[in-house]
Motif scaffolding. Structure first.
Motif: not given
Length: 734
Positions: A254, A370, A427, A431-435
């Motif tokens: 992130r 990941y 999480q 990064a926030p775009d990785l769910n």
């Protein structure tokens, strides 16, 4: 004169500062000997003038049946076997004109109908380490394990070989000398670990994200102190990364609130394969090691002193036969059963006070995308104050661990609450775009850490931070606690205490086996009767190098990814594994039939596991010889038919045994995170593709792809009801 002094003083100060600074920079960046980077002690075989290559000829361990015979012989139950075997060998020798030679150290000693010096109960890291230590000191030792080598805690670790940066932090802030001692001991053992098994362990850089500027000097001081304590046992020096360089090294991080990162080095390893290698190396040095043998009771003399144990081989029970109990005689007995320590202690004293405080540690496996393949991450302060690791392992990503009191069971199941907590913490750093979805979890398991309480302590609730060695009035020596990194030190101290307690006599091992399979070199360890396990290289280590996989590709024509996997799992024994692999009947690869299309595990590994590593069940292969069950529970289920077929060929299983193996393995995979609805699947379901189907609820938990209905109807080339994730010719679409 005064003018000269005024001129010389700044020059001297500047020179001194330059020398000091240069010395510090050299110390930090000095050349290091990276474990595993050295050329192989035994070079790979070469082609002769005729273009032929002679693969290495490695010494063989006794068969599992021969090991069980040795156990029984210790009580005199098989005293006539030696005479019969000798007569048979003489007869064969007269026919063949040659004498049969054993490749195992101490063969003559093992043939004597005398009690063992030591009987070790438990085949985990500690038990196998004790067996190897005792055998290399010239003692007659046996080790028995109720399940399989590394079937408990030793296969369910975080896969790190580390001193523990968090322990160092506690040692400083709490002024705790025991914590400090634990770190220094572990750092020393880390070096031995990487040196004796370079094929199974490696160094790993681990990143600590820095979110506030003032954290940078704090983490820098901590990691540099960690480097300093490692001293000559250090791997590489820690270093600071700016925000841009941190994101370049770990793109999944992130970006928000990221100031930079500190990177320090620790070790990583393949825990269960390390455990199996310890056991097999001990067997080569003359120890009697057997898995699936359960101790059912302890035997005492008229004075109440232990003289042996009763045991039974559990494998015949799997074939529907009755297991016969037999006696194993020994001068001393060591209890190294991890979480099950108190169960063995109660065999000795039914009312004994319990010393194990079991703690559950849950880990999850995520896809490899990941994390970078060569960089781990640690979160030193999670939402509830715990530490969590996020590490690359075997092509996937491992995340964990939790720490909570638990009940003791053979195969505990990871709870959804713990799994979701780990995913939530992960999480927060990505990064926030990785769910990070629950469906991304390929496997999840719970390991039981056997924390121990000192029974002699006034405060019975206080836990021992390291390991504990105690001896009962009857002579049962218990070694419990500790961690994977310090298994060797624990084993050394346990054998030292056993020698003192049981008045044992060590002696040099004059006919040590050529573990390397070559007459070119001898093992580095002198084996003079003292502890030398810090130098005893494990099976597979002598001929290992980072380029050995190229030789395998050139000679056997196996895939690059498979060759690298074999070398990193078996070391120089990869030659044998590759030779046991079947031809593919294709142009390339020439050999090696994969048991799972997703992973580099091949058929030769199953044959090798049965013939050379005492694998007796499909779980032994899927969980501890290969790591497929730990990497992907669904893939392990889909590989199960092939594994059972291969093991049936090796062990002559009938249909009834094959059905039992199916049932037992599927039940085990439940503890690896397999969906509950899969516990009733049949072999036919797997082979037809139906095992990949999920209901709506489980799709959200276990599926890693969106529903087919999410496709636009106008874009779909499939009829209603067909599954686009499966080929049109699949039975699922018929």
């Amino acid at each position: 004169m005064a003018t000269r002094r005024r001129f010389l003083r700044p020059v001297l100060y500047a020179s001194a500062a330059a020398v000091a600074g240069g010395g510090a920079l050299y110390y930090i960046n000095r050349p290091r000997r990276i474990p595993g980077s050295d050329p192989a002690s035994v070079p790979p075989p070469r082609y002769n003038e005729e273009g032929k290559l002679s693969p290495p000829r490695f010494p063989l361990v006794k068969t599992r049946e021969e090991q069980i015979t040795d156990l029984k012989r210790s009580s005199g139950a098989h005293s006539t076997i030696k005479a019969i075997k000798g007569a048979t060998s003489s007869a064969l020798g007269s026919l063949t004109g040659r004498k049969e030679e054993s490749s195992v150290a101490g063969q003559d000693k093992q043939d004597d109908a005398e009690p063992y010096d030591l009987l070790v109960i438990g085949g985990g890291a500690t038990g196998a380490g004790i067996a190897l230590d005792a055998a290399t000191r010239g003692l007659k030792v046996a080790m028995v394990e109720r399940e399989d080598f590394a079937s408990g805690t030793s296969s369910k670790s975080t896969k790190l070989v580390h001193g523990g940066v968090r322990y160092l932090e506690k040692a400083v802030w709490e002024l705790d000398y025991n914590q400090y001692k634990l770190v220094t001991e572990a750092l020393r053992e880390r070096k031995y670990f990487l040196d004796t098994a370079p094929h199974l362990s490696s160094w790993l850089p681990i990143m600590i994200p820095v979110q506030k500027w003032w954290q940078a000097p704090y983490f820098w001081a901590g990691t540099k102190a960690y480097d300093f304590l490692a001293g000559s046992e250090g791997i590489e020096s820690s270093y600071f990364l700016t925000k841009s360089r941190a994101l370049d090294a770990f793109p999944m991080l992130r970006k928000e609130n990221l100031f930079g990162a500190m990177v320090y080095y620790d070790g990583a390893h393949n825990d269960s394969r390390m455990n199996v290698s310890l056991a097999m190396t001990a067997a080569l040095y003359g120890a009697t090691v057997v898995n699936h043998v359960e101790v059912t009771g302890l035997e005492k003399d008229a004075h109440g002193k232990l003289i042996g144990a009763r045991a039974k081989d559990r494998v015949p029970e799997k074939d529907g036969k009755k297991a016969q109990e037999f006696s194993i005689k020994a001068k001393g007995i060591i209890n190294a059963t991890g979480p099950f320590t108190d169960g063995v202690r109660r065999m000795d004293e039914p009312d004994v006070q319990e010393i194990v405080a079991p703690s559950s540690g849950v880990h999850v496996i995520l896809p490899g995308y990941y994390s970078p393949s060569k960089m781990g991450l640690i979160d030193p302060k999670t939402s509830d104050g715990r530490v969590i690791f996020f590490l690359p392992w075997q092509g996937n990503t491992i995340a964990g661990t939790t720490d909570a009191p638990t009940a003791i069971s053979q195969n505990p199941i990871a709870g959804e609450e713990e799994i979701n907590w780990i995913l939530s913490e992960v999480q927060g750093y990505l990064a926030p775009d990785l769910n990070v979805r629950r469906g991304d979890v390929l496997a999840a398991w719970s390991g039981i850490r056997p924390l121990v309480k000192d029974p002699k302590s006034k405060n019975t609730e206080s836990l021992v931070r390291n390991h504990l060695i105690t001896v009962s009035d009857s002579g049962l020596l218990t070694c419990a606690g500790g961690k994977w990194t310090t298994y060797r030190q624990m084993a050394e101290e346990a054998v030292d205490e056993a020698i003192k307690q049981y008045d044992l006599k060590t002696h040099p091992l004059l006919q040590a086996p050529r573990v390397s399979g070559s007459e070119m070199i001898d093992d580095a360890a002198p084996l003079d009767g003292t502890c030398q396990t810090h130098q005893v290289r494990l099976i597979g280590a002598h001929g290992f190098s980072n380029t050995l996989f190229i030789n395998l590709i050139q000679h056997f024509g196996i895939e690059s990814i498979v060759a690298k996997h074999l070398v990193e799992s078996y070391g120089d024994r990869a030659w044998t594994v590759a030779a046991l692999s079947a031809p593919t009947e294709q142009r390339y690869p020439v050999r090696g039939l994969k048991i799972s299309a997703l992973y580099p595990f091949i058929d030769g590994e199953i044959r090798y596991s049965v013939r050379h590593e005492y694998a007796q069940t499909a779980v032994d292969v899927l969980a501890r010889r290969t790591r497929l069950a730990f990497l992907n529970a669904q893939a392990a289920l889909e590989a199960l038919p092939r594994v059972i077929d291969l093991m049936s060929e090796e062990l002559q299983w009938d249909k009834k045994r094959q059905q039992k193996e199916w049932k037992d393995t599927v039940q085990f995979l439940a503890s690896m995170g397999l969906a509950k609805s899969k516990l009733s699947v049949t072999r036919k379901d797997v082979e037809s593709g139906k095992a990949g189907e999920y209901d709506e609820h489980e799709r959200k938990l276990y599926s890693r792809h969106d529903q087919p209905a999410d496709l636009m109807e106008s874009d779909s080339k499939f009829s209603s009801g067909e599954k686009p994730i499966v080929s049109r010719d699949s039975p699922v679409n018929k």
